[in-house]
Design a protein around this motif. Structure first.
Motif, short mmCIF file in Angstrom:
data_model
loop_
_atom_site.label_atom_id
_atom_site.label_comp_id
_atom_site.label_asym_id
_atom_site.label_seq_id
_atom_site.Cartn_x
_atom_site.Cartn_y
_atom_site.Cartn_z
N PRO A 483 33.98 60.13 43.72
CA PRO A 483 33.49 59.31 44.84
C PRO A 483 32.08 58.80 44.58
O PRO A 483 31.22 59.53 44.07
CB PRO A 483 33.53 60.28 46.02
N ALA A 484 31.84 57.56 44.94
CA ALA A 484 30.50 56.98 44.78
C ALA A 484 29.61 57.41 45.93
O ALA A 484 30.07 57.71 47.02
CB ALA A 484 30.60 55.45 44.74
N ASP A 485 28.29 57.45 45.67
CA ASP A 485 27.31 57.72 46.72
C ASP A 485 26.04 56.96 46.38
O ASP A 485 26.02 56.11 45.49
CB ASP A 485 27.06 59.22 46.90
N GLU A 486 24.94 57.27 47.09
CA GLU A 486 23.71 56.52 46.89
C GLU A 486 23.09 56.74 45.51
O GLU A 486 22.19 55.99 45.10
CB GLU A 486 22.69 56.87 47.98
N LYS A 487 23.54 57.74 44.78
CA LYS A 487 23.01 58.00 43.44
C LYS A 487 23.83 57.35 42.33
O LYS A 487 23.45 57.40 41.17
CB LYS A 487 22.91 59.51 43.21
N THR A 488 24.96 56.76 42.69
CA THR A 488 25.80 56.11 41.69
C THR A 488 25.12 54.86 41.16
O THR A 488 24.69 54.01 41.94
CB THR A 488 27.16 55.74 42.30
N THR A 489 25.01 54.75 39.85
CA THR A 489 24.37 53.58 39.24
C THR A 489 25.42 52.50 38.99
O THR A 489 26.63 52.76 38.97
CB THR A 489 23.71 53.94 37.91
N LYS A 490 24.94 51.28 38.78
CA LYS A 490 25.88 50.17 38.59
C LYS A 490 26.74 50.35 37.34
O LYS A 490 27.87 49.88 37.30
CB LYS A 490 25.13 48.85 38.52
N ASP A 491 26.22 51.05 36.33
CA ASP A 491 26.99 51.25 35.10
C ASP A 491 28.12 52.26 35.29
O ASP A 491 29.01 52.35 34.44
CB ASP A 491 26.06 51.73 33.98
N GLU A 492 28.09 53.00 36.37
CA GLU A 492 29.13 53.99 36.63
C GLU A 492 30.31 53.42 37.42
O GLU A 492 31.33 54.07 37.57
CB GLU A 492 28.54 55.19 37.38
N TYR A 493 30.13 52.21 37.94
CA TYR A 493 31.21 51.56 38.67
C TYR A 493 32.17 50.86 37.71
O TYR A 493 31.80 50.48 36.60
CB TYR A 493 30.65 50.54 39.66
N ALA A 494 33.39 50.64 38.17
CA ALA A 494 34.42 49.99 37.35
C ALA A 494 34.83 48.66 37.97
O ALA A 494 35.01 48.56 39.19
CB ALA A 494 35.64 50.89 37.22
N GLU A 495 34.99 47.65 37.13
CA GLU A 495 35.50 46.36 37.61
C GLU A 495 36.99 46.49 37.93
O GLU A 495 37.67 47.40 37.45
CB GLU A 495 35.31 45.30 36.52
N GLN A 496 37.48 45.57 38.76
CA GLN A 496 38.91 45.52 39.04
C GLN A 496 39.38 44.06 38.92
O GLN A 496 38.69 43.14 39.37
CB GLN A 496 39.24 46.07 40.42
N GLU A 497 40.54 43.88 38.29
CA GLU A 497 41.07 42.53 38.06
C GLU A 497 42.49 42.41 38.62
O GLU A 497 43.25 43.38 38.63
CB GLU A 497 41.08 42.21 36.57
N PHE A 498 42.82 41.22 39.04
CA PHE A 498 44.16 40.95 39.55
C PHE A 498 44.41 39.45 39.49
O PHE A 498 43.48 38.65 39.35
CB PHE A 498 44.33 41.46 40.98
N VAL A 499 45.66 39.08 39.64
CA VAL A 499 46.05 37.67 39.74
C VAL A 499 46.48 37.41 41.17
O VAL A 499 47.20 38.22 41.78
CB VAL A 499 47.19 37.34 38.77
N LEU A 500 46.04 36.30 41.73
CA LEU A 500 46.41 35.93 43.09
C LEU A 500 47.76 35.22 43.10
O LEU A 500 48.01 34.33 42.28
CB LEU A 500 45.36 35.02 43.71
N GLU A 501 48.62 35.59 44.04
CA GLU A 501 49.89 34.90 44.24
C GLU A 501 49.98 34.43 45.69
O GLU A 501 49.33 34.97 46.58
CB GLU A 501 51.07 35.82 43.91
N GLY A 502 50.79 33.41 45.94
CA GLY A 502 50.94 32.86 47.27
C GLY A 502 49.80 31.95 47.68
O GLY A 502 49.54 31.76 48.86
N VAL A 503 49.13 31.38 46.68
CA VAL A 503 47.95 30.56 46.96
C VAL A 503 48.13 29.14 46.41
O VAL A 503 47.17 28.51 45.96
CB VAL A 503 46.68 31.22 46.39
N ASP A 504 49.34 28.65 46.47
CA ASP A 504 49.61 27.30 45.97
C ASP A 504 48.84 26.26 46.78
O ASP A 504 48.69 26.38 48.00
CB ASP A 504 51.11 27.00 46.06
N GLY A 505 48.38 25.25 46.10
CA GLY A 505 47.72 24.13 46.76
C GLY A 505 46.21 24.22 46.80
O GLY A 505 45.54 23.25 47.17
N TYR A 506 45.65 25.35 46.41
CA TYR A 506 44.20 25.47 46.39
C TYR A 506 43.66 24.99 45.05
O TYR A 506 44.22 25.29 43.99
CB TYR A 506 43.77 26.93 46.65
N SER A 507 42.55 24.26 45.10
CA SER A 507 42.05 23.62 43.88
C SER A 507 40.70 24.14 43.41
O SER A 507 40.35 23.94 42.25
CB SER A 507 41.93 22.10 44.11
#
Length: 548
Positions: A483-507
Motif C-alpha cells: 500500500p502507498a502512503d505519504e512516504k512512497t516516492t514516485k519511483d516506487e509507483y507503477a504505470e498502468q496501460e490499457f486500450v480504450l474500447e467503445g469510443v468510436d467517433g472521437y478524434s
C-alpha cells in the motif's frame, strides 16, 4: 466536520505557466496551469511528513499502433455510453472558518499584481487558472462572535450573524466572508448554499451557539423555529437581491452528534428535524423572491448509523416529500459497504430522490503536501460518484492553517502567504473537466488491478460545442504491491496501460495529470488512435479527455 489542527510556517506563491505537454522549466519549479505555491515542502513539513519532489518527469503515451497491439496483450477499458447514471450538478467547497479573515487579505505576497484573497478565489473557482468549482457553501453564523459566549479554542470557529435586533440587519457585518461570497459568484459559482451550524444565539435555550453539558441537547424550543427560519430567509432574500445565486438553504448540520464546545453546533432528534424543515418550508413558500431556492438536508455526518433515520424523517413527512428531490449528507466515517447499503435503501424506498455529498475532508492529523492525501480525496470522490451516484460533491474547508488534512490550500495568517496543495489539483481532475450537466456513463476495467483505479466516465458538450468524453483514473499501484502512503516516492509507483474500447467517433485525446511532478497539467494532446494504449502514470490522478 469536528476538528482542525494548527499549522505553523511560512507559505509561498508562484505564478504557474499554462501549456500542454510542458514539463518543469529550468530551475525546478513546476510548470502548471494557474497559481500554486513554489516554496519547498520542507518549509511546511512536520516530523514524519514526507516532502514533495522537484525532479523532472515526462510521460510518453506514444506507441506504434497495430504493430504494438500485436506485440503486447493490453488490458481493455470498455466504455458504454448507452448505459447512463447521474447527471452532475456541481463540485464545491465551504467558506467556513477561513473566509472571514482570508477575505480581507489584500497583500500582494507573490508579486503577481493581485492579492492573496484574489489568488485563492481564482485557484478555487476560475476554470483556467484554478479548478473551476461551481458550488460555494456560505456559513450563516449564529452570532457567537457578537455574544462572546461559549467555549471556542479557535476564535475562527466563532461566526457572526447579520442581525442587530430581531428583524433588523447590518449587512456590513462579516464583510470579509461576504467579499469572498461575491467574488466566487463572479468567477463561476453557479450554486450557493447558505448553511447553519446552530440557530441564532438569541433563540437558543442557553444563549450560546453550542450545547451545555447537562442542558438540553436540542438547545432550541420548537416555538422558535419560525423565527429562526424568518432570519435565514431574510438573509437569503438580501443575497438574491445582490445577485448571489442562492440555490439551497441548509439549517441543520450533523444533527446526530452532540456539540458541547469548540464550534457552533446543535443536536436534533429525528422528530425535531422534520419539524425544523416544515417551519423553514412554510417560511420559504411565503417568499416569492425565493422560488428558485430549495431546502437541503438532513446533513447527516455519515452514510451509516442514523443516516437512514434522519433521511427518513424528511422523506416520510408528507409536508416535505414534494419539496425534497435531493438529500444531502456527509461522507465521514463511511466505507464503501456503508455507502452501498445506503444507496440500496434509497433505491428501494426513494428511487427518484437524488443524493449529494455536501461535506468531506480526510480526518487525519498532520499537514500533508504529498500525493498521498491527493489520492485519498480523489478516491473518496470516485467512490461517491460510483456507489452513491451523487450529483454534487463538496469538500469541507477550502483553506486551512495546516496541521490537518482538511484544506485544499494552506494559509499563514500572519504573512498572508499560502500554498496550493496536491489535493487541490487532484480535486480539479474532476471539477475542472466534469461540468454541470455532464452525464456519467458506464466504464468497465479489464482486470482487478485497473479496477482499483476507480475509473469514472462522463459525457457532455464543452464550451465550444464539442462532444467530449471525460475519464478520471487514480493510480496508486506500487511496483512491490505494498500500500502507498505519504512516504512512497514516485519511483516506487507503477504505470498502468490499457486500450480504450467503445469510443468510436472521437478524434482528439488530451491528458491532464496531477502527480509529484505535475499540478493538473496537460502532458499530452494529439490525434486519438484507439489502437494505441493509454498510459496512466504511477502515483497520479489523471483525467483523459476525448473530443469528437
Amino acid at each position: 466536520m469536528k476538528k482542525q489542527g494548527i499549522f505553523l510556517g511560512a507559505l509561498g506563491l508562484a505564478v504557474m505557466l499554462a501549456g500542454c505537454g510542458a514539463g518543469k522549466p529550468e530551475g525546478g519549479e513546476s510548470s502548471g496551469q494557474g497559481l500554486s505555491g513554489a516554496v519547498p515542502a520542507d518549509t511546511f513539513s512536520e516530523p514524519g511528513n514526507a516532502e514533495s519532489g522537484n525532479t523532472e518527469g515526462d510521460f510518453d503515451n506514444s506507441g506504434s499502433g497495430e504493430d504494438m497491439m500485436q506485440e503486447t496483450n493490453y488490458s481493455k477499458m470498455v466504455v458504454d455510453e448507452s448505459v447512463t447514471y447521474q447527471t452532475m450538478e456541481s463540485f464545491g467547497t465551504s467558506g467556513a472558518w477561513w473566509s472571514q479573515y482570508v477575505g480581507g487579505f489584500t497583500k500582494d505576497v507573490g508579486g503577481t499584481g493581485g492579492s492573496t484573497r484574489e489568488d485563492i478565489a481564482t485557484l478555487l473557482f476560475d476554470r483556467e487558472k484554478g479548478i473551476g468549482l461551481t458550488c460555494y457553501r456560505f456559513n450563516l453564523g449564529a452570532g457567537s462572535v457578537e455574544s462572546k459566549n461559549g467555549t471556542f479554542w479557535d476564535y475562527h470557529r466563532r461566526a457572526q450573524c447579520f442581525e442587530t435586533e430581531p428583524g433588523v440587519y447590518d449587512f456590513n457585518r462579516d464583510a470579509n466572508a461576504v467579499w469572498f461570497l461575491k467574488r466566487v459568484s463572479e468567477l463561476g459559482a453557479e450554486e450557493v448554499v447558505l448553511f447553519c451550524n446552530s440557530p441564532l444565539v438569541r433563540l437558543t435555550e442557553n444563549g450560546m451557539a453550542h450545547m451545555t453539558e447537562g442542558g438540553s441537547r436540542t438547545n432550541i424550543v420548537p416555538e422558535n423555529y419560525p423565527e429562526w427560519a424568518k432570519y435565514c430567509m431574510d438573509v437569503a432574500e438580501h443575497f438574491v437581491e445582490e445577485g448571489i445565486p442562492v440555490k439551497f438553504i441548509s439549517p441543520i448540520n450533523e444533527p446526530q452528534w452532540d456539540w458541547y464546545n469548540g464550534q457552533e453546533g446543535c443536536h436534533f432528534a429525528k422528530t425535531d428535524v422534520a419539524k425544523v424543515y416544515v417551519a423553514f418550508l412554510e417560511e420559504l413558500e411565503n417568499r416569492p423572491s425565493l422560488t428558485d431556492v430549495k431546502l437541503s438536508g438532513p446533513e447527516s455526518g455519515e452514510w451509516k448509523g442514523d443516516a437512514v433515520g434522519y433521511t427518513s424523517a424528511i422523506l416520510n413527512t408528507v409536508r416535505l416529500q414534494e419539496h425534497f428531490d435531493t438529500i444531502d449528507n456527509h461522507s465521514y466515517w463511511s466505507n464503501a459497504e456503508d455507502k452501498k447499503n445506503f444507496k440500496n435503501w434509497m433505491e428501494v424506498h426513494y428511487p427518484d430522490v437524488k443524493i449529494r455529498t455536501s461535506e468531506w475532508c480526510e480526518m487525519v492529523n498532520g499537514s500533508d503536501f504529498t500525493m498521498d492525501s491527493a489520492i485519498h480525496i480523489a478516491q473518496e470522490i470516485a467512490e461517491d460518484l460510483r456507489i452513491l451516484e451523487v450529483v454534487s460533491w463538496q469538500n469541507w474547508v477550502a483553506v486551512a492553517p495546516g496541521g490537518y488534512r482538511d484544506g485544499l490550500i494552506y494559509i499563514d495568517e500572519s504573512s498572508q502567504k499560502y500554498r496550493a496543495l496536491k489535493r487541490l489539483w487532484s480535486y480539479g481532475n474532476y471539477s475542472r473537466y466534469i461540468r454541470p450537466g455532464y452525464v456519467r456513463v458506464d466504464i468497465q476495467a479489464g482486470d482487478g488491478e485497473q479496477e482499483k483505479m476507480l475509473p469514472t466516465a462522463f459525457t457532455g458538450t464543452n464550451d465550444t460545442g464539442e462532444q467530449e468524453l471525460v475519464m478520471v483514473f487514480i493510480n496508486d499501484k506500487t511496483k512491490d504491491g505494498q500500500p502507498a502512503d505519504e512516504k512512497t516516492t514516485k519511483d516506487e509507483y507503477a504505470e498502468q496501460e490499457f486500450v480504450l474500447e467503445g469510443v468510436d467517433g472521437y478524434s482528439r485525446i488530451a491528458m491532464y495529470v496531477t502527480s509529484e511532478d505535475y499540478d493538473l497539467e496537460c502532458t499530452m494532446e494529439e490525434a486519438f488512435d484507439p489502437t494505441k494504449p493509454v498510459m496512466i502514470p504511477g502515483g497520479s490522478v489523471t483525467t483523459v479527455v476525448l473530443t469528437k
